[in-house]
Design a protein around this motif. Structure first.
Motif, PDB file in Angstrom:
ATOM      1  N   ALA A 583      -1.880  -9.440 -20.189  1.00 56.73           N
ATOM      2  CA  ALA A 583      -0.782  -8.542 -20.291  1.00 56.73           C
ATOM      3  C   ALA A 583      -1.123  -7.196 -19.544  1.00 56.73           C
ATOM      4  O   ALA A 583      -1.074  -6.611 -19.668  1.00 56.73           O
ATOM      5  N   VAL A 584      -2.311  -7.789 -21.042  1.00 58.71           N
ATOM      6  CA  VAL A 584      -3.246  -5.604 -20.873  1.00 58.71           C
ATOM      7  C   VAL A 584      -3.561  -5.263 -19.745  1.00 58.71           C
ATOM      8  O   VAL A 584      -3.097  -4.439 -19.237  1.00 58.71           O
ATOM      9  N   GLU A 585      -4.608  -6.607 -18.747  1.00 60.94           N
ATOM     10  CA  GLU A 585      -5.056  -5.991 -17.896  1.00 60.94           C
ATOM     11  C   GLU A 585      -4.132  -5.820 -17.260  1.00 60.94           C
ATOM     12  O   GLU A 585      -4.734  -4.752 -16.299  1.00 60.94           O
ATOM     13  N   VAL A 614       1.748  -9.739  -7.465  1.00 65.82           N
ATOM     14  CA  VAL A 614       1.824 -10.492  -7.407  1.00 65.82           C
ATOM     15  C   VAL A 614       1.690 -11.849  -8.466  1.00 65.82           C
ATOM     16  O   VAL A 614       1.833 -13.156  -9.367  1.00 65.82           O
ATOM     17  N   HIS A 615       0.437 -10.803  -9.433  1.00 67.29           N
ATOM     18  CA  HIS A 615      -0.197 -12.059 -10.174  1.00 67.29           C
ATOM     19  C   HIS A 615       0.233 -12.096 -11.769  1.00 67.29           C
ATOM     20  O   HIS A 615       0.284 -12.347 -12.265  1.00 67.29           O
ATOM     21  N   SER A 616       2.115 -11.170 -11.711  1.00 71.27           N
ATOM     22  CA  SER A 616       2.352 -11.108 -12.792  1.00 71.27           C
ATOM     23  C   SER A 616       3.357 -12.341 -12.841  1.00 71.27           C
ATOM     24  O   SER A 616       3.578 -12.465 -13.853  1.00 71.27           O
ATOM     25  N   HIS A 617       3.768 -13.049 -12.176  1.00 71.31           N
ATOM     26  CA  HIS A 617       4.317 -14.028 -11.762  1.00 71.31           C
ATOM     27  C   HIS A 617       4.125 -15.210 -12.611  1.00 71.31           C
ATOM     28  O   HIS A 617       4.900 -16.143 -12.888  1.00 71.31           O
ATOM     29  N   ASP A 621       5.871 -12.623 -18.830  1.00 75.55           N
ATOM     30  CA  ASP A 621       5.786 -11.065 -19.378  1.00 75.55           C
ATOM     31  C   ASP A 621       6.913 -10.414 -18.257  1.00 75.55           C
ATOM     32  O   ASP A 621       6.479  -9.580 -17.667  1.00 75.55           O
ATOM     33  N   PRO A 622       8.153 -10.596 -18.632  1.00 77.50           N
ATOM     34  CA  PRO A 622       9.161  -9.678 -17.918  1.00 77.50           C
ATOM     35  C   PRO A 622       9.254  -8.821 -18.066  1.00 77.50           C
ATOM     36  O   PRO A 622       9.427  -7.905 -16.809  1.00 77.50           O
ATOM     37  N   TYR A 623       8.833  -7.710 -19.054  1.00 78.17           N
ATOM     38  CA  TYR A 623       8.708  -6.577 -19.061  1.00 78.17           C
ATOM     39  C   TYR A 623       7.781  -6.197 -18.025  1.00 78.17           C
ATOM     40  O   TYR A 623       7.433  -5.091 -17.051  1.00 78.17           O
ATOM     41  N   LEU A 624       6.417  -6.771 -17.554  1.00 79.50           N
ATOM     42  CA  LEU A 624       5.007  -6.465 -17.053  1.00 79.50           C
ATOM     43  C   LEU A 624       6.204  -6.580 -15.349  1.00 79.50           C
ATOM     44  O   LEU A 624       5.698  -6.103 -14.499  1.00 79.50           O
ATOM     45  N   GLN A 625       6.272  -7.992 -15.350  1.00 81.28           N
ATOM     46  CA  GLN A 625       7.554  -8.127 -13.988  1.00 81.28           C
ATOM     47  C   GLN A 625       7.894  -7.122 -13.571  1.00 81.28           C
ATOM     48  O   GLN A 625       7.988  -6.373 -12.170  1.00 81.28           O
TER      49      GLN A 625
END
Length: 689
Positions: A583-585, A614-617, A621-625
């Motif tokens: 997630a940090v990455e 693409v990779h966030s799926h 981590d909804p915040y990231l998406q």
């Protein structure tokens, strides 16, 4: 003949008509909110009962939940759980169909439908939960009118208030009436309900009603019903009106006192008059009533029986006497009892010696520990924490508070988690070392939080829970409950306790939290982030090291991007990959992509941002998406590529809706979409958005 409650419904015609008007609008598809206030005893509950009966007669489905007074700490959403259980009993499979697809998210409110799923204990898990609750009511009230009533909002937990406010704001085109009662006499200047009510009152679909005391003529009507006569002594009416000052409950109790003692009884204090019914009970019934008062505003039969340890026949006889005397009231949809009025319970509690109150709470705690099935699972941890705390047993109260905090976090109730963590911090110094040694670490709410602290014995017992671990959870909980000042205070306290030389990663993590929190206090947080970097820059790679570097890179994106900020971000990505902090990455790649676009490396930056989308799926981590789609759409809009901005913003909104909209990111996404539509000349679409 005296009756406890007047058979005649006195006065309140204007308020009842206002409630009926709200019901009519709801039948027409306009959701309504009604805030019903008044001092204790003025008649809010009686008016609410009259309205609910009228609503049912008109064809509405009604449900009522009560906020709990004692034992409510750490019990988020308790009145809503009660109300939804009532709806489930009435609607059965229809409610189950309405909850279809949301069973895991709604398990905190409807535990009968399934176990909690892997909902993240973060802001998005909470937003998703709120969104699913709104969807449930929209489905239930699509072809029927639903009245949801919540009593005693002045005792409510913050999460309940926030969910109710969310429902009032977000429900559209469905047939729902939300009614909440509250006491006005206890709302001191700092009471959290005061700004809450003022905020809701500004909404178009919300009306606020406050009940005044009865005039003399209304008191006379009430007395006629209570004393079952049409001929009243004018002197008696005058005495009771003067002593009660028009408070409906005091009128009832004064009338009862008059029946027992005549006019002499009216010279007693109101507190003594409230105790007349209790003191007239047989000794065994008085004992039951006293113990019931200490158990909370509502107490289960099984729990009461376990505390009292009376023969079953004796307990039932004592309860029947207390119910017949109109002191206790059985709850309609459970095996619990509550006092006929909170004022009577308060009078009983005030009459207890301090040692008696502690003893009663200790008995409740011990009974609940012996048999946890005596209360609902969703209330168990919070009730136990409250009983041990009020029994002043710190050694038992601390572990119970920590468990209640963990349960609140799993339910995305961060304000209640914070309350329990603050209690744990308060109790820590009072707890014997042998108890503290047995407390074990649990997962912190933050992915980058380092592992166990050094113990000075070569790492043995590294999973032992320590004070700074609790401070770490409290720091995150304060931030997530919207209190950055408190988050900074907790982090600052931890920074003073941690040896930065011996534990640089832990020290850096707290400085990182300070950097994030002060950002909400209109500071960049650069100084705090740089201090954190100095602590870990020469250390082996770690998640906290990567997160600190990402924070510095992000500060650059906010204040003025440079190639140095890009290089710092790329180093953070390398470290995050090395230690497996996915997630940090991805968060850092998102930031680096924005920096590259703003520095003129447009296609390289956009490629990075697309890859993050693409990779966030692949991670939960909804915040990231949502952040990835917000930033990509913003860069397209900044570049004037409005068609791509519109498409990206729409994809992001679909994702955000699936998870539950986080208000800040939803606003950003909608702004991006509306601005791009306006730039394309699509005015009508922009106005809809």
């Amino acid at each position: 003949m005296y009756t406890s409650i007047s058979s005649a419904f006195v006065g309140r015609s204007g308020e009842l008509e206002a409630l009926a008007g709200g019901l009519r609008r709801a039948f027409g598809g306009e959701p309504q909110g009604v805030l019903l206030g008044g001092e204790a005893g003025v008649g809010k509950t009686r008016l609410l009962r009259e309205f609910l009966a009228a609503a049912e007669e008109a064809g509405a489905v009604t449900a009522l939940g009560n906020c709990l007074e004692v034992g409510a700490e750490g019990l988020p959403y308790a009145p809503l759980v009660t109300a939804l259980r009532q709806l489930h009993r009435v609607l059965g499979v229809e409610l189950e169909r309405a909850a279809e697809g949301y069973e895991e998210q709604l398990s905190g409110l409807l535990p009968d439908l399934g176990d909690a799923g892997p909902t993240p204990g973060d802001e998005y898990g909470r937003a998703r939960f709120f969104e699913c609750t709104a969807k449930l009511f929209e489905r239930l009230a699509g072809d029927r009118t639903v009245v949801l009533a919540i009593e005693d909002l002045h005792w409510s937990d913050r999460s309940t208030r926030e969910l109710l406010a969310y429902l009032i704001r977000s429900l559209h085109r469905c047939r729902v009436v939300l009614v909440a009662t509250y006491r006005t006499d206890g709302l001191h200047r700092q009471h959290p309900l005061r700004p809450y009510l003022a905020e809701l009152e500004r909404l178009r679909a919300v009306q606020r009603l406050e009940l005044a005391r009865f005039a003399r003529a209304e008191v006379e009507q009430q007395l006629a019903g209570l004393l079952d006569t049409t001929v009243l002594d004018r002197a008696l009416v005058g005495w009771i009106y003067e002593r009660s000052e028009g408070n409906a409950f005091f009128v009832e109790e004064l009338a009862h006192s008059y029946q027992d003692m005549g006019i002499v009884g009216l010279n007693s204090s109101l507190r003594d008059i409230l105790l007349v019914r209790v003191e007239a009970l047989p000794d065994r019934a008085q004992q039951v009533v006293t113990v019931a008062a200490g158990g909370g505003s509502s107490v289960e039969h099984g729990l009461l029986a376990a505390v009292l340890e009376l023969p079953e026949d004796d307990l039932f006889e004592a309860l029947r006497v207390a119910v017949d005397a109109h002191v206790l009231v059985p709850e309609a949809d459970s095996d619990s009892y509550r006092f006929r009025h909170a004022l009577m319970r308060e009078a009983v509690l005030d009459d207890l010696l301090p040692g008696e109150r502690r003893w009663i709470n200790r008995r409740y705690a011990m009974a609940l520990e012996d048999d946890p099935r005596l209360v609902r699972a969703d209330q168990r941890a919070g009730r136990l924490a409250s009983y041990w705390y009020h029994a002043r047993n710190s050694a038992r109260a601390l572990p119970a508070a920590l468990e209640a905090g963990r349960q609140a976090r799993r339910g995305n109730a961060f304000a209640e988690q914070l309350l329990m963590l603050e209690r744990a911090l308060e109790l820590w110094e009072q707890v014997p070392d042998e108890v503290l040694r047995d407390l074990r670490c649990y997962d912190c709410a933050d992915e980058a939080y380092p592992g166990g602290l050094e113990t000075g014995d070569g790492g043995a017992d590294a999973d032992r829970l320590r004070f700074v671990n609790v401070l770490a959870d409290a720091t995150v909980a304060a931030s997530r409950s919207g209190n950055p000042e408190l988050s900074v205070r907790f982090a600052r306290t931890a920074s003073q306790l941690i040896d930065e030389i011996a534990e640089p990663e832990h020290a850096a993590w707290f400085w990182l939290q300070r950097s994030r929190a002060v950002h909400f206090l209109e500071r960049t947080g650069e100084e705090e982030a740089e201090h954190a970097r100095r602590l870990v820059e020469a250390r082996p790679p770690s998640a906290v090291q990567a997160d600190v570097l990402h924070r510095i890179s992000m500060c650059g994106a906010l204040t003025g991007p440079s190639q140095e900020h890009v290089a710092i971000g790329e180093r953070a990505v390398e470290i995050a990959r090395e230690v497996g902090a996915r997630a940090v990455e991805l968060h850092t790649l998102n930031t680096v992509g924005m920096l590259r676009v703003r520095l003129g490396e447009i296609e390289e930056g956009l490629t990075l941002l697309r890859e993050v989308c693409v990779h966030s799926h692949g991670i939960d981590d909804p915040y990231l998406q949502t952040r990835a789609y917000v930033n990509l759409s913003a860069q397209f809009a900044w570049l004037g590529r409005n068609e791509e901005a519109v498409e990206t913003a729409r994809e992001g909104l679909a994702i955000a809706r699936r998870y539950g909209l986080n208000p800040s990111y939803a606003a950003l996404m909608l702004n991006n979409l509306a601005d791009s539509l306006l730039s394309l000349g699509r005015l009508q679409e922009a106005e809809v958005r």
